[in-house]
Scaffold this motif. Structure first.
Motif, PDB file in Angstrom:
ATOM      1  N   LYS A  99      11.520  10.345  17.335  1.00 62.25           N
ATOM      2  CA  LYS A  99      10.775  10.121  18.614  1.00 62.25           C
ATOM      3  C   LYS A  99       9.609   9.643  18.372  1.00 62.25           C
ATOM      4  O   LYS A  99       8.623  10.268  17.748  1.00 62.25           O
ATOM      5  CB  LYS A  99      11.011  11.417  19.596  1.00 62.25           C
ATOM      6  CG  LYS A  99      10.455  11.512  20.936  1.00 62.25           C
ATOM      7  CD  LYS A  99      10.381  12.892  21.664  1.00 62.25           C
ATOM      8  CE  LYS A  99      11.498  13.581  21.722  1.00 62.25           C
ATOM      9  NZ  LYS A  99      11.568  14.964  21.995  1.00 62.25           N
ATOM     10  N   SER A 100       8.904   8.622  19.181  1.00 62.01           N
ATOM     11  CA  SER A 100       7.504   7.970  18.913  1.00 62.01           C
ATOM     12  C   SER A 100       7.004   7.267  20.118  1.00 62.01           C
ATOM     13  O   SER A 100       7.952   6.759  20.707  1.00 62.01           O
ATOM     14  CB  SER A 100       7.718   7.366  17.494  1.00 62.01           C
ATOM     15  OG  SER A 100       8.156   6.343  17.705  1.00 62.01           O
ATOM     16  N   GLY A 143      10.811   3.980   6.180  1.00 65.41           N
ATOM     17  CA  GLY A 143      10.951   5.099   7.327  1.00 65.41           C
ATOM     18  C   GLY A 143      10.596   4.405   8.525  1.00 65.41           C
ATOM     19  O   GLY A 143      10.812   5.098   9.484  1.00 65.41           O
ATOM     20  N   ARG A 144       9.836   3.268   8.706  1.00 65.49           N
ATOM     21  CA  ARG A 144       9.259   2.914  10.010  1.00 65.49           C
ATOM     22  C   ARG A 144      10.737   2.482  10.801  1.00 65.49           C
ATOM     23  O   ARG A 144      11.630   1.523  10.581  1.00 65.49           O
ATOM     24  CB  ARG A 144       8.447   1.849   9.662  1.00 65.49           C
ATOM     25  CG  ARG A 144       7.225   2.104   9.081  1.00 65.49           C
ATOM     26  CD  ARG A 144       6.317   1.230   9.064  1.00 65.49           C
ATOM     27  NE  ARG A 144       6.504  -0.023   8.103  1.00 65.49           N
ATOM     28  CZ  ARG A 144       5.548  -0.232   7.208  1.00 65.49           C
ATOM     29  NH1 ARG A 144       4.546   0.322   7.072  1.00 65.49           N
ATOM     30  NH2 ARG A 144       6.040  -1.352   6.495  1.00 65.49           N
ATOM     31  N   ILE A 145      10.498   2.920  12.103  1.00 64.83           N
ATOM     32  CA  ILE A 145      11.691   2.424  13.140  1.00 64.83           C
ATOM     33  C   ILE A 145      10.805   1.118  14.053  1.00 64.83           C
ATOM     34  O   ILE A 145      10.101   1.614  14.542  1.00 64.83           O
ATOM     35  CB  ILE A 145      12.222   3.579  13.793  1.00 64.83           C
ATOM     36  CG1 ILE A 145      12.518   4.870  13.102  1.00 64.83           C
ATOM     37  CG2 ILE A 145      13.388   2.945  14.879  1.00 64.83           C
ATOM     38  CD1 ILE A 145      14.013   4.708  12.427  1.00 64.83           C
ATOM     39  N   GLY A 155      19.029  -3.602  12.932  1.00 67.35           N
ATOM     40  CA  GLY A 155      17.527  -2.972  12.900  1.00 67.35           C
ATOM     41  C   GLY A 155      16.811  -3.436  11.766  1.00 67.35           C
ATOM     42  O   GLY A 155      17.383  -4.357  10.808  1.00 67.35           O
ATOM     43  N   GLN A 156      15.677  -3.819  12.170  1.00 62.21           N
ATOM     44  CA  GLN A 156      14.711  -4.382  11.381  1.00 62.21           C
ATOM     45  C   GLN A 156      14.564  -3.453   9.803  1.00 62.21           C
ATOM     46  O   GLN A 156      14.086  -4.128   8.746  1.00 62.21           O
ATOM     47  CB  GLN A 156      13.149  -4.393  11.963  1.00 62.21           C
ATOM     48  CG  GLN A 156      11.861  -4.764  11.144  1.00 62.21           C
ATOM     49  CD  GLN A 156      10.716  -4.871  11.693  1.00 62.21           C
ATOM     50  OE1 GLN A 156      10.586  -5.519  12.882  1.00 62.21           O
ATOM     51  NE2 GLN A 156       9.704  -4.495  10.839  1.00 62.21           N
ATOM     52  N   THR A 157      14.894  -2.208   9.910  1.00 61.18           N
ATOM     53  CA  THR A 157      14.840  -1.296   8.596  1.00 61.18           C
ATOM     54  C   THR A 157      15.824  -1.829   7.820  1.00 61.18           C
ATOM     55  O   THR A 157      15.602  -1.995   6.684  1.00 61.18           O
ATOM     56  CB  THR A 157      15.119   0.131   9.295  1.00 61.18           C
ATOM     57  OG1 THR A 157      14.172   0.437  10.140  1.00 61.18           O
ATOM     58  CG2 THR A 157      15.014   1.129   7.988  1.00 61.18           C
ATOM     59  N   GLU A 158      16.975  -2.287   8.533  1.00 57.17           N
ATOM     60  CA  GLU A 158      18.106  -2.900   7.662  1.00 57.17           C
ATOM     61  C   GLU A 158      17.736  -4.255   7.007  1.00 57.17           C
ATOM     62  O   GLU A 158      18.059  -4.480   5.855  1.00 57.17           O
ATOM     63  CB  GLU A 158      19.454  -2.846   8.454  1.00 57.17           C
ATOM     64  CG  GLU A 158      19.947  -1.456   9.135  1.00 57.17           C
ATOM     65  CD  GLU A 158      19.756  -0.254   8.212  1.00 57.17           C
ATOM     66  OE1 GLU A 158      20.312  -0.412   7.119  1.00 57.17           O
ATOM     67  OE2 GLU A 158      19.083   0.547   8.612  1.00 57.17           O
ATOM     68  N   ARG A 199       0.815  -1.435   0.094  1.00 56.79           N
ATOM     69  CA  ARG A 199      -0.113   0.044  -0.081  1.00 56.79           C
ATOM     70  C   ARG A 199       0.925   1.242  -0.103  1.00 56.79           C
ATOM     71  O   ARG A 199       0.496   2.350  -0.410  1.00 56.79           O
ATOM     72  CB  ARG A 199      -1.048   0.048   1.180  1.00 56.79           C
ATOM     73  CG  ARG A 199      -1.756   1.217   1.219  1.00 56.79           C
ATOM     74  CD  ARG A 199      -2.646   0.731   2.466  1.00 56.79           C
ATOM     75  NE  ARG A 199      -2.271   0.542   3.775  1.00 56.79           N
ATOM     76  CZ  ARG A 199      -2.615   1.083   4.939  1.00 56.79           C
ATOM     77  NH1 ARG A 199      -3.812   1.668   4.949  1.00 56.79           N
ATOM     78  NH2 ARG A 199      -1.916   0.652   5.806  1.00 56.79           N
ATOM     79  N   ARG A 200       2.039   1.176   0.715  1.00 58.16           N
ATOM     80  CA  ARG A 200       2.765   2.525   0.732  1.00 58.16           C
ATOM     81  C   ARG A 200       3.847   2.339  -0.323  1.00 58.16           C
ATOM     82  O   ARG A 200       4.162   1.681  -0.866  1.00 58.16           O
ATOM     83  CB  ARG A 200       3.583   2.208   2.045  1.00 58.16           C
ATOM     84  CG  ARG A 200       2.621   2.214   3.350  1.00 58.16           C
ATOM     85  CD  ARG A 200       1.849   3.441   3.539  1.00 58.16           C
ATOM     86  NE  ARG A 200       0.988   3.515   4.955  1.00 58.16           N
ATOM     87  CZ  ARG A 200       0.102   4.580   5.399  1.00 58.16           C
ATOM     88  NH1 ARG A 200       0.228   5.601   4.616  1.00 58.16           N
ATOM     89  NH2 ARG A 200      -0.202   4.309   6.402  1.00 58.16           N
ATOM     90  N   SER A 201       4.611   3.460  -0.037  1.00 54.14           N
ATOM     91  CA  SER A 201       5.819   3.574  -1.205  1.00 54.14           C
ATOM     92  C   SER A 201       7.117   2.860  -0.389  1.00 54.14           C
ATOM     93  O   SER A 201       7.171   3.022   0.586  1.00 54.14           O
ATOM     94  CB  SER A 201       6.340   5.134  -1.236  1.00 54.14           C
ATOM     95  OG  SER A 201       6.744   5.628   0.130  1.00 54.14           O
ATOM     96  N   ALA A 202       8.056   2.469  -1.169  1.00 53.98           N
ATOM     97  CA  ALA A 202       9.446   1.967  -0.614  1.00 53.98           C
ATOM     98  C   ALA A 202       9.878   2.654   0.532  1.00 53.98           C
ATOM     99  O   ALA A 202      10.265   2.362   1.548  1.00 53.98           O
ATOM    100  CB  ALA A 202      10.467   1.523  -1.559  1.00 53.98           C
TER     101      ALA A 202
END
Ligand code: APR
Ligand code: PHB
Length: 386
Positions: free
Chosen positions: A259-260, A41-43, A100-103, A33-36
């Motif tokens: 920060k989230s 960008g999700r941490i 990291g999951q992002t990686e 649904r989203r862009s790459a």
């Protein structure tokens, strides 16, 4: 369009499944649904069990992980400032890797040969209770249809796949915790070599890390807390209060780069298969992040799902598909139990009062004194066998 498998969602679960199928010569289309960039960008958490490391290698996506990932042989627990290190290597001869999951997501995107359909809107699975399922989606104002043999729902907790199943066919189990984690990312060296999980009367705190120069810290906050109320200074003050004084003293602070606040939830849907629709990862279950199980569980789901789909499409045997749900739920519930237990030990629960805190203290003291208790934590944290 036609494909053997349509995968909904290009998070780590969908990407890993797509890659395992691709390597086996099974044609799969991934709809996201989203862009790459948005996905990257999700941490999220970043502790990999050995099974996840092995799967990254099998996917031929492990090179950078082995270069940059940090092997961790243990963790530290802290209770009202009293510290206890758990040495996984000496307790059970295993370790974890901080990466990291992002990686993980970035590496899986990079190895995929076939394209991924990003920004696919209104994705909808159809007729999965029969023999001819299909998926529709909109892109650039045009509606597309993909006919397929199987649909893999890897679209996370808020995805469309689980929601497409009639409520009567689904049993859900849920616990929503009355707090969240406020997390910050900072370009400063981690306070310790290993992760520190801390219980304090004011709430839980976690010192984690992404690299030798990037750290991730969390504090437990009430569910209705507003991020605007947390300046960096307030965050650092609160974190220091919750840590052992030596650790607090050693903390290197700096401006936050992210920060989230994330809520904590335990959730399982059963079963994970409805005809030709199969759920995996966060679409099927959520764990609170305390045990760092979310990504690892998603990976073990898709390892089993890939095997079942390869068997079904290549050997035309449904045995793996039939067994999938029961097989993965066994491991899922054990990870749910461990994540709930770590959460229960380390957070403050206003409703349990002084009795609850004494029980938590007794649990911590038991852990400190019992090799068996330490081994139990170590084998669960580093990952139970598949
Ligand atoms: N159509 C297409 N894609 C969708 C839809 C939809 N209707 N809904 C959600 N998605 C996408 C999301 O944008 C996301 O990229 O599905 C993907 C799901 O990815 P994740 O939420 O990362 O879930 P999963 O791949 O199962 O990974 C589990 O993520 O939340 C963490 O702790 C969890 O580490 C674990 C991991
Ligand atoms: C993280 O680094 O974000 C992290 C690490 C361990 C956890 C949860 C989150 O248990």
């Amino acid at each position: 369009m036609r494909a053997q498998v349509v995968i909904i969602g290009a998070g780590p679960a969908g990407l890993m499944l797509g890659r395992l199928l691709e390597l086996a010569g099974v044609e799969a289309i991934i709809l996201e649904r989203r862009s790459a960039d948005y996905v990257l960008g999700r941490i999220r958490a970043g502790v990999l069990e050995q099974g996840t490391i092995d799967l990254m290698d099998r996917a031929e996506a492990g090179a950078r992980m082995h270069q940059e990932g940090l092997i961790h042989h243990g963790i530290e627990l802290s209770f009202d400032g009293d510290r206890q290190r758990l040495d996984f290597s000496s307790l059970i001869g295993r370790h974890v890797m901080v990466y990291g999951q992002t990686e993980v997501t970035r590496d899986l995107m990079a190895v995929r040969q076939a394209p991924i359909v990003y920004e696919a809107e209104n994705v909808e699975p159809h007729d999965f209770d029969g023999d001819a399922p299909y998926v529709t989606y909109d892109r650039d104002g045009v509606t597309h249809r993909i006919d397929c043999a199987y649909i893999a729902g890897c679209d996370g907790y808020h995805g469309v796949s689980r929601k497409s199943v009639p409520a009567s066919a689904l049993k859900t189990f849920e616990r929503v915790y009355p707090f969240g984690w406020l997390g910050i990312l900072v370009d400063q060296p981690p306070v310790g070599d290993e992760l520190i999980y801390a219980h304090h009367a004011r709430g839980f705190a976690l010192c984690s890390q992404r690299s030798p120069s990037r750290s991730r810290y969390y504090v437990q906050v009430p569910l209705d807390e507003k991020i605007e109320n947390w300046s960096d200074t307030r965050f650092w003050d609160e974190l220091r209060t919750r840590l052992n004084p030596d650790t607090a003293e050693a903390l290197q602070t700096g401006p936050s780069i992210e920060k989230s606040i994330a809520p904590l939830r335990s959730f399982v849907a059963e079963p994970l298969r409805f005809g030709r629709l199969l759920l995996a990862g966060d679409a099927a279950h959520i764990v609170p992040p305390t045990g760092a199980k979310g990504l690892n569980l998603a990976m073990s789901d898709v390892e089993a799902l890939a095997e079942a789909l390869i068997e079904a499409t290549k050997e035309r045997s449904h045995a793996g598909i039939d067994a999938y749900s029961a097989k993965v739920l066994d491991r899922i519930w054990k990870a749910e139990r461990f994540s709930w237990w770590m959460t229960s030990l380390l957070h403050t629960f206003p409703e349990t009062g002084p009795f609850g805190r004494r029980i938590q203290r007794a649990e911590f003291d038991y852990l400190r004194s019992s090799l068996a208790a330490q081994q139990s934590l170590a084998e669960n944290y580093t990952g139970l066998p598949g």
